[in-house]
Design a protein around this motif. Structure first.
Motif, PDB file in Angstrom:
ATOM      1  N   ARG A 376       1.064  -0.860  -0.296  1.00 21.84           N
ATOM      2  CA  ARG A 376      -0.253   0.052   0.003  1.00 21.84           C
ATOM      3  C   ARG A 376       1.024   1.331   0.147  1.00 21.84           C
ATOM      4  NH1 ARG A 376      -5.258  -1.975   4.891  1.00 21.84           N
ATOM      5  NH2 ARG A 376      -5.407  -3.772   3.577  1.00 21.84           N
ATOM      6  N   ALA A 377       1.687   0.981   1.292  1.00 19.49           N
ATOM      7  CA  ALA A 377       3.111   2.308   0.681  1.00 19.49           C
ATOM      8  C   ALA A 377       3.552   2.947  -0.707  1.00 19.49           C
ATOM      9  CB  ALA A 377       4.007   1.981   1.676  1.00 19.49           C
ATOM     10  N   HIS A 378       3.703   1.311  -1.710  1.00 21.93           N
ATOM     11  CA  HIS A 378       3.772   1.657  -3.236  1.00 21.93           C
ATOM     12  C   HIS A 378       3.516   2.368  -4.052  1.00 21.93           C
ATOM     13  CE1 HIS A 378       8.004  -0.576  -2.994  1.00 21.93           C
ATOM     14  NE2 HIS A 378       7.457  -1.198  -2.073  1.00 21.93           N
ATOM     15  N   GLN A 379       1.894   2.794  -3.278  1.00 20.87           N
ATOM     16  CA  GLN A 379       0.576   2.800  -4.123  1.00 20.87           C
ATOM     17  C   GLN A 379       0.237   4.704  -4.381  1.00 20.87           C
ATOM     18  OE1 GLN A 379      -3.141   1.089  -3.167  1.00 20.87           O
ATOM     19  NE2 GLN A 379      -2.009  -0.910  -3.433  1.00 20.87           N
ATOM     20  N   LEU A 380       1.498   5.204  -2.840  1.00 17.20           N
ATOM     21  CA  LEU A 380       1.570   6.461  -2.364  1.00 17.20           C
ATOM     22  C   LEU A 380       2.113   7.518  -3.980  1.00 17.20           C
ATOM     23  CD1 LEU A 380       2.096   6.427   0.651  1.00 17.20           C
ATOM     24  CD2 LEU A 380       0.046   7.097   0.049  1.00 17.20           C
ATOM     25  N   GLY A 381       1.656   8.646  -4.439  1.00 20.84           N
ATOM     26  CA  GLY A 381       2.137   8.919  -5.739  1.00 20.84           C
ATOM     27  C   GLY A 381       3.761   9.758  -4.910  1.00 20.84           C
ATOM     28  N   GLN A 382       4.099  10.282  -5.875  1.00 19.61           N
ATOM     29  CA  GLN A 382       5.192  11.460  -5.804  1.00 19.61           C
ATOM     30  C   GLN A 382       5.731  12.084  -5.078  1.00 19.61           C
ATOM     31  OE1 GLN A 382       8.585   9.675  -5.991  1.00 19.61           O
ATOM     32  NE2 GLN A 382       7.476   7.788  -6.294  1.00 19.61           N
ATOM     33  N   ASP A 383       4.449  12.781  -5.802  1.00 19.40           N
ATOM     34  CA  ASP A 383       4.014  14.300  -5.003  1.00 19.40           C
ATOM     35  C   ASP A 383       4.298  14.028  -3.133  1.00 19.40           C
ATOM     36  OD1 ASP A 383       2.016  13.114  -5.164  1.00 19.40           O
ATOM     37  OD2 ASP A 383       0.401  14.988  -5.516  1.00 19.40           O
ATOM     38  N   VAL A 384       3.211  13.028  -2.770  1.00 17.92           N
ATOM     39  CA  VAL A 384       2.934  12.596  -1.348  1.00 17.92           C
ATOM     40  C   VAL A 384       3.964  11.900  -0.704  1.00 17.92           C
ATOM     41  CG1 VAL A 384       1.050  10.615   0.082  1.00 17.92           C
ATOM     42  CG2 VAL A 384      -0.220  11.661  -2.054  1.00 17.92           C
ATOM     43  N   VAL A 385       4.602  11.259  -1.630  1.00 19.39           N
ATOM     44  CA  VAL A 385       5.308  10.667  -0.492  1.00 19.39           C
ATOM     45  C   VAL A 385       6.497  11.757   0.063  1.00 19.39           C
ATOM     46  CG1 VAL A 385       7.947   9.314  -0.985  1.00 19.39           C
ATOM     47  CG2 VAL A 385       6.183   8.269  -1.690  1.00 19.39           C
ATOM     48  N   GLY A 386       7.362  12.612  -1.496  1.00 20.33           N
ATOM     49  CA  GLY A 386       7.913  13.739  -0.902  1.00 20.33           C
ATOM     50  C   GLY A 386       7.595  14.777   0.315  1.00 20.33           C
ATOM     51  N   ARG A 387       5.814  14.947   0.367  1.00 17.15           N
ATOM     52  CA  ARG A 387       6.188  15.503   1.388  1.00 17.15           C
ATOM     53  C   ARG A 387       6.025  15.225   3.039  1.00 17.15           C
ATOM     54  NH1 ARG A 387       0.776  14.701   2.761  1.00 17.15           N
ATOM     55  NH2 ARG A 387      -0.435  14.415   0.424  1.00 17.15           N
ATOM     56  N   LEU A 388       5.579  13.799   2.777  1.00 14.41           N
ATOM     57  CA  LEU A 388       5.942  13.024   4.054  1.00 14.41           C
ATOM     58  C   LEU A 388       7.189  13.139   4.294  1.00 14.41           C
ATOM     59  CD1 LEU A 388       3.211  10.022   3.615  1.00 14.41           C
ATOM     60  CD2 LEU A 388       2.978  11.973   5.135  1.00 14.41           C
ATOM     61  N   LYS A 389       7.961  12.529   3.340  1.00  9.79           N
ATOM     62  CA  LYS A 389       9.277  12.486   3.892  1.00  9.79           C
ATOM     63  C   LYS A 389       9.618  14.246   4.207  1.00  9.79           C
ATOM     64  CE  LYS A 389      12.373  10.631   1.118  1.00  9.79           C
ATOM     65  NZ  LYS A 389      13.304  10.005  -0.846  1.00  9.79           N
ATOM     66  N   ASN A 390       9.344  14.954   4.162  1.00 16.37           N
ATOM     67  CA  ASN A 390       9.646  16.382   4.088  1.00 16.37           C
ATOM     68  C   ASN A 390       9.438  16.812   5.373  1.00 16.37           C
ATOM     69  OD1 ASN A 390      11.268  17.380   1.885  1.00 16.37           O
ATOM     70  ND2 ASN A 390       9.845  17.638   0.906  1.00 16.37           N
ATOM     71  N   VAL A 391       8.313  15.758   6.469  1.00 13.83           N
ATOM     72  CA  VAL A 391       8.072  16.359   7.974  1.00 13.83           C
ATOM     73  C   VAL A 391       8.900  16.506   8.870  1.00 13.83           C
ATOM     74  CG1 VAL A 391       6.418  15.502   9.532  1.00 13.83           C
ATOM     75  CG2 VAL A 391       5.973  15.868   7.602  1.00 13.83           C
ATOM     76  N   GLU A 392       9.779  16.920   9.538  1.00 14.39           N
ATOM     77  CA  GLU A 392      10.839  17.064  10.279  1.00 14.39           C
ATOM     78  C   GLU A 392      10.128  17.116  11.813  1.00 14.39           C
ATOM     79  OE1 GLU A 392      12.891  20.016   8.948  1.00 14.39           O
ATOM     80  OE2 GLU A 392      13.828  19.155   7.366  1.00 14.39           O
ATOM     81  N   SER A 393       9.215  18.159  11.945  1.00 18.72           N
ATOM     82  CA  SER A 393       8.970  18.052  13.202  1.00 18.72           C
ATOM     83  C   SER A 393       7.770  17.313  13.815  1.00 18.72           C
ATOM     84  CB  SER A 393       8.152  19.849  13.503  1.00 18.72           C
ATOM     85  OG  SER A 393       6.652  19.564  12.549  1.00 18.72           O
ATOM     86  N   GLY A 394       7.844  16.019  13.317  1.00 15.18           N
ATOM     87  CA  GLY A 394       6.758  15.363  14.004  1.00 15.18           C
ATOM     88  C   GLY A 394       5.556  15.224  13.719  1.00 15.18           C
ATOM     89  N   PHE A 395       4.696  14.510  13.502  1.00 11.54           N
ATOM     90  CA  PHE A 395       3.261  14.070  12.951  1.00 11.54           C
ATOM     91  C   PHE A 395       2.142  14.817  14.246  1.00 11.54           C
ATOM     92  CE2 PHE A 395       5.567  11.894  10.153  1.00 11.54           C
ATOM     93  CZ  PHE A 395       4.749  12.241   8.871  1.00 11.54           C
ATOM     94  N   GLU A 396       1.451  15.325  13.846  1.00  6.92           N
ATOM     95  CA  GLU A 396       0.283  15.527  14.571  1.00  6.92           C
ATOM     96  C   GLU A 396      -1.021  14.882  14.724  1.00  6.92           C
ATOM     97  OE1 GLU A 396      -0.519  19.091  17.691  1.00  6.92           O
ATOM     98  OE2 GLU A 396      -1.385  19.490  15.855  1.00  6.92           O
ATOM     99  N   CYS A 397      -2.050  14.716  15.766  1.00  3.81           N
ATOM    100  CA  CYS A 397      -3.214  13.926  15.158  1.00  3.81           C
ATOM    101  C   CYS A 397      -4.055  15.014  14.222  1.00  3.81           C
ATOM    102  CB  CYS A 397      -3.831  12.571  16.091  1.00  3.81           C
ATOM    103  SG  CYS A 397      -5.866  12.882  15.043  1.00  3.81           S
ATOM    104  N   PRO A 398      -4.718  15.246  13.459  1.00  5.86           N
ATOM    105  CA  PRO A 398      -5.374  16.941  13.411  1.00  5.86           C
ATOM    106  C   PRO A 398      -6.955  16.586  13.773  1.00  5.86           C
ATOM    107  CG  PRO A 398      -5.992  14.769  11.250  1.00  5.86           C
ATOM    108  CD  PRO A 398      -4.496  14.760  12.349  1.00  5.86           C
TER     109      PRO A 398
END
Length: 752
Positions: A376-398
């Motif tokens: 399923r992770a392979h199904q993510l588009g490159q723009d999504v992959v780039g966005r997730l890789k650029n998260v540096e400050s950790g994740f916060e549940c919205p």
């Protein structure tokens, strides 16, 4: 001063002039409307008069009803609907927006409290009902809809706007340009507290003559959570974010005590002008609104055993060294996720040594095979992959705003939330905070459809797209350590080693239960038949985390997990204290019932072993159970005298349940947000409770738990300072000149 007189001064002056005392003489109170079956209580009569007055003011057409849970806000709002109807047949409809489960509750409440000879004509704009146009909807007295429906229409409207659509009929009747409602009531208004979500933004597109927000928790974490409510209500000048932030938020967050005080004074004035809040103990006519006996909260402090203290100290020392290194290198932001992991490990070590090594499982993905999550992770588009890789400050549940180490990732949009909140999103039984449809759960960020078959998690994302992050988090080290275990080893030794102080493959805050019967009844019986191994390929022995993950797939796997858990079982200081508290409770009164809450469902797994050994009958309630099993567990606990304990995961059991058969609550671990704990206690401490409620908070001395409690106290102080009922009453006695001075509309206080 934070600001100076200028633009907005007139509207601010008008807002201040709205402040009046809440105390209304009995003879001047509004009476129960003739169309209502139920008779209003005195505090409800006061609320009705207050809301009617707010709607009649030229300077303010909106209000915030923030009575504490259980005081009858729904009945108060219904009284307003029938007491102040529209005299314009073209614009007569009250739109009620609520979480999906509460929407149907509203329909039942209308039928229950409104006389049949004076019925309200109600339409449910949801599911098949969404085919209606605004011209059709405006013929009804009341239209019921959900936050999810509203957000979906907003998304469609935004899409058409971007595409420069020439559509004339505007197929979004809730927010079309010509959709003017008589009144809009937003129930559980805290659902829009994140000003950047689609749902929150959508409320700003609604049009109405009058607006009402209803919530028992108008703020939990930050004063900024008030802004979306103010924006929806249209309270000038603070419906403008820059003005709200400059005048109020900035001062409260400042380190200067004087600026903080000014910020709190201002938010209290703002709230006093638009909000009515009473608590169970509020005195009206010389009597408290509710005569529920006061709850008693006790901190049951415990001390680690020597081995537990040695392990905790070793973990804490290593964490301190690493955090100091990040500070010196100015790399805290880049390593924020790693810091969260270290905090996670410290919190887990306070509960049970085994939690930090073997039982780290992501609650929404733990039943999914590793290869499937990676696919399923392979199904993510490159723009999504780039966005997730650029998260540096950790994740916060919205949704719950909690930091999360290993969030659930939605495919294909790549938005995230914590595992527990994802389960609530896809659970049709969820009421509070569920902004999705019953039939089609939706992403809280982009409103795309959600499915349990279209998710992965951050750990498996990193395994596919960001392997260097795994090394930072120590995932690979864990896998190597696990592969060296012997098959007959319990994998649970706690020798003080730090080999396990890393994130297992599925690390997160949530875990699943021990085996349950089809009816949701917990069982501790051993099975004689040895389960067959499911592994197709020979490999290293499975850890408890892997066995727990597989236990969701078959009864045989559950038995294997249970057997392994019991084989290597060792108690902990917290578990021993919990059992001791239960024994003390039942020694004093064997009929007492108790709720036990923990964030870690694996801790509940471990707790089940001594409960079974002590022959203490119990039920279990957590997010992995079906709606039917949860309902069965609640029914047995409430109706059967021998079912004395209910063990519950904190987020699954913190709202929407009435468990007043219990009078004791044990909280095994402190949560970042103290109001989540309050909601959990609220399952017991509520209307119709006849006994004194005792809350036991089991805490380990001289650990991270103490510091979490300090953060909790700060949050409580912030919220209570802003919402303090006594301070609001005193504000009503200040003169307009004094209030204007507090807002910077005068250079000095008036002389008397």
């Amino acid at each position: 001063m934070l600001d100076a007189p200028g633009a907005g001064s007139e509207t601010l002056t008008a807002l201040i002039s709205n402040i009046t005392p809440d105390d209304v003489p009995k003879e001047q109170r509004e009476q129960t409307p003739a169309r209502m079956k139920s008779q209003l209580k005195e505090h409800q009569k006061i609320a009705l008069g207050w809301m009617m007055k707010k709607e009649s003011l030229s300077s303010s057409k909106g209000s915030l009803l923030a009575d504490e849970m259980g005081l009858g806000k729904t009945i108060e709002a219904l009284a307003l609907i029938v007491a102040r109807p529209s005299d314009n047949p073209i614009c007569k409809t009250t739109l009620i927006i609520a979480p999906v489960a509460l929407m149907y509750q509203w329909k039942e409440e209308i039928e229950c409290h409104i006389k049949s000879e004076y019925p309200l004509d109600v339409f449910v704009y949801h599911g098949n009902g969404k085919k209606a146009t605004f011209d059709q909807l405006r013929k009804y007295d009341v239209v019921l809809t959900t936050f999810g429906t509203l957000a979906s229409e907003y998304k469609a409207k935004e899409k058409d706007s971007r595409e420069d659509s020439r559509t004339r009929n505007e197929p979004w009747p809730l927010i079309a340009r010509g959709s003017m409602w008589y009144r809009i009531i937003m129930d559980e208004a805290q659902c829009i507290k994140n000003r950047n979500t689609l749902t929150s933004k959508a409320t700003n597109d609604l049009q109405a003559h009058y607006r009402l927000c209803m919530t028992g928790t108008p703020m939990m974490n930050s004063v900024d959570e008030l802004y979306p409510l103010i924006r929806f209500l249209g309270i000038r000048p603070y419906n403008d974010w820059s003005r709200f932030r400059y005048d109020i938020s900035r001062g409260i967050k400042d380190k200067s005590e004087s600026l903080q005080k000014k910020g709190y004074d201002r938010v209290r004035i703002l709230l006093k002008s638009i909000m009515l809040r009473r608590e169970k103990g509020t005195i009206i006519d010389g009597q408290p609104i509710s005569n529920i006996p006061p709850k008693q909260v006790v901190k049951d402090m415990v001390q680690f055993s020597k081995d537990e203290r040695d392990l905790y100290t070793a973990i804490e020392t290593k964490a301190q060294i690493r955090v100091n290194k990040y500070l010196k290198e100015n790399m805290v932001t880049n390593n924020y996720a790693n810091i969260l992991v270290m905090l996670l490990r410290l919190r887990q070590a306070c509960c049970h040594p085994h939690l930090i090594k073997d039982l780290g499982v992501q609650v929404s993905t733990e039943g999914i095979a590793e290869e499937e999550l990676m696919a399923r992770a392979h199904q993510l588009g490159q723009d999504v992959v780039g966005r997730l890789k650029n998260v540096e400050s950790g994740f916060e549940c919205p949704i719950c705003f909690d930091p999360t180490v290993n969030p659930t990732i939605f495919v294909p949009c790549g938005h995230t939330c914590c595992g527990e909140c994802f389960q609530k999103l896809i659970d049709p039984a969820a009421a509070i905070g569920d902004n999705g449809e019953r039939t089609t759960p939706r992403c809280p960020e982009c409103r795309n459809g959600l499915s349990g078959e279209r998710i992965t998690d951050y750990v498996h994302f990193c395994k596919v797209h960001h392997r260097e992050k795994l090394q930072e988090l120590g995932i690979e080290a864990t896998e190597e350590a696990e592969s060296e275990e012997e098959e007959d080893d319990s994998s649970d030794s706690d020798d003080g080693s730090l080999d396990g102080f890393v994130v297992p493959d599925d690390a997160d805050d949530g875990f699943e239960p021990l085996p349950t019967s089809a009816k949701g009844e917990a069982t501790g019986k051993k099975k004689k038949k040895k389960p067959k191994k499911k592994s197709k390929v020979k490999g290293p022995p499975k850890t408890l985390a892997q066995l727990k993950q597989e236990s969701l797939r078959s009864a045989a796997a559950k038995r294997l997990y249970h057997k392994r858990l019991r084989k290597g079982f060792e108690s902990s200081t917290k578990i021993e204290k919990t059992i001791a508290i239960l024994e003390d409770i039942y020694a004093n009164n064997p009929e007492e019932k108790t709720l036990i809450f923990s964030q870690w469902t694996s801790l509940l797994d471990l707790l089940e072993i001594p409960l079974v050994d002590k022959k203490i009958q119990y039920q279990r309630y957590d997010g992995s159970m079906t709606m039917e099993d949860r309902a069965a567990a609640v029914g047995k606990f409430m109706k059967n005298a021998d079912q004395r304990v209910m063990i519950m995961s904190l987020k699954a059991g913190n709202a929407g349940l009435n468990l007043t058969e219990a009078s004791h609550v044990i909280i095994l671990d402190p949560f970042w947000n103290p109001f989540i704990e309050d909601q959990a206690v609220g399952r017991v401490y509520r209307m119709h409770q006849t006994r004194q409620v005792h809350v036991h908070r089991v805490l380990v001395e001289d650990t991270v738990e103490h510091r979490i409690c300090e953060i909790q106290d700060q949050k409580r102080q912030m919220v209570e300072t802003a919402l303090d009922e006594r301070a609001h009453k005193s504000l009503a006695r200040l003169g307009v000149g004094e209030l204007m001075y507090l807002f910077g509309l005068r250079d000095r206080p008036p002389t008397h």
